[in-house]
Enzyme design. Structure first.
Site, PDB file in Angstrom:
ATOM      1  N   ILE A  14      12.845  25.759  19.143  1.00  0.00           N
ATOM      2  CA  ILE A  14      14.077  25.623  18.376  1.00  0.00           C
ATOM      3  C   ILE A  14      13.779  25.502  16.882  1.00  0.00           C
ATOM      4  CG2 ILE A  14      14.270  23.100  18.486  1.00  0.00           C
ATOM      5  CD1 ILE A  14      17.134  25.641  18.880  1.00  0.00           C
ATOM      6  N   LYS A  92      19.675  18.010  18.700  1.00  0.00           N
ATOM      7  CA  LYS A  92      20.405  17.453  19.837  1.00  0.00           C
ATOM      8  C   LYS A  92      19.512  17.412  21.076  1.00  0.00           C
ATOM      9  CE  LYS A  92      20.916  21.417  22.207  1.00  0.00           C
ATOM     10  NZ  LYS A  92      20.408  21.658  23.547  1.00  0.00           N
ATOM     11  N   ASP A 170      20.679  19.381  29.268  1.00  0.00           N
ATOM     12  CA  ASP A 170      20.021  19.860  28.050  1.00  0.00           C
ATOM     13  C   ASP A 170      20.858  20.972  27.425  1.00  0.00           C
ATOM     14  OD1 ASP A 170      17.433  20.144  26.291  1.00  0.00           O
ATOM     15  OD2 ASP A 170      17.893  22.156  27.004  1.00  0.00           O
TER      16      ASP A 170
END
Length: 329
Positions: A14, A92, A170
């Protein structure tokens, strides 16, 4: 105005796919250092460290850090960065538990630093438009469908199905973050069934019933599944008492409403995150939103548990065509 010097902690997928390009494109930030425990840190021209403590000591003039590690260690990393006088941006989910999110918020407030818990799906232009359309209305029905192929999107990532890995939540927390952004009233989890593979500690699927306190239970539902081998679906449909109907698809990037052509915003979620982060740094305003994570925690607290077939990454998944837009991670 000089740019904020920022470091990245956790240089995984990410960070490489989203944070690095967003920082590079931002006019407000300059990447000054990276750290990645046990992994590659090679970036031309940027100091790289195998440990974030070393990074904080060696690059003492950092203004901020983006914490992109798995959720388990985020609270302790954030605490150390705040103690070192750095502002913190959190991928997140912002931490492993709701209590840890509260601790980060308190630490930041105590020293006047900014903590920003980000949920990238909330930064879609279509999500913001949906929130405007629903403002002041009463929700009649809600249907969330969040189904994808775990083997395709997270190949070999065993940690994600271990205790604390969140399992289906997730990706599912993206849907929950959209709900907390667009619904005109607070939303609660009133019932849940979680489906655990026989050989895993985190759920691979979930069925949720929501309540707003104003709409009857059963009209507000969520279906989350990581075993989908056909077309991948990330959609949220809402109908209000006054007849307003809208549907968000493609992870919140596309908005469909009756009588209007679909609205598709630019693919700039992370650019918008860093734009807002810069504004918050200027104003010294934190936002450590725990609402999406609270819904995940509540689902675990009240759920019935159903055991399903064992899951192994070595299994095969149906070949899928490349999506038009990136999967909403």
């Amino acid at each position: 105005m000089s740019k904020y010097r920022i470091g990245i902690i956790g240089l995984g997928k990410i960070a490489r796919d989203q944070h690095l390009p967003a920082i590079s494109a931002s006019g407000a930030f300059e990447l000054a250092a990276v750290s990645n425990i046990g992994g590659s840190t090679a970036l031309v021209g940027v100091p790289a460290f195998p440990d974030y403590v070393e990074m904080l000591e060696a690059v003492s003039d950092l203004d901020a850090v983006s914490i992109c590690t798995p959720p388990g260690p985020r609270r302790s990393i954030a605490a150390a960065c705040l103690a070192a006088g750095k502002h913190v941006l959190l991928e997140k989910p912002p931490a492993a538990t709701v209590a840890e999110v509260g601790d980060i918020a308190r630490r930041a407030a105590a020293i006047g630093k900014v903590a920003f818990a980000t949920y990238h799906a909330q930064h879609n232009a279509a999500v913001k438009r949906a929130a405007d359309l629903l403002a002041g209305k009463t929700v009649k029905s809600l249907g969330v469908i969040w189904k994808e192929d775990l083997r395709q999107w997270h190949p070999g990532q065993d940690w994600i199905l271990e205790a604390g890995g969140f399992g289906i939540f997730d990706p599912g927390i993206n849907a929950l973050s959209i709900l907390t952004r667009i619904l005109p009233e607070p939303v609660f989890v009133s019932a849940a069934e979680l489906f655990f593979p026989a050989n895993r500690q985190a759920p691979i699927a979930a069925k949720l019933t929501f309540s707003t306190g104003l709409a009857p239970d059963g009209q507000l539902t969520g279906d989350f599944d990581w075993r989908e081998t056909g077309p991948q679906t990330w959609s949220i449909a809402v109908e209000t008492v006054d007849g307003t109907k809208l549907k968000l698809t493609d992870g919140g990037s596309r908005l469909e409403t009756e009588g209007a052509p679909p609205f598709v915003g630019p693919a700039d979620e992370y650019l918008d995150i860093y734009r807002e982060f810069a504004e918050r740094l200027e104003d010294r305003r934190s936002n450590v939103d725990a609402a999406p994570l609270q819904l995940v925690a509540d689902a675990f607290m009240i759920a019935t548990r159903t055991e399903v077939a064992a899951f192994d990454f070595a299994g095969s998944s149906q070949a899928l065509p490349a999506p038009d837009r990136q999967k909403p991670d």
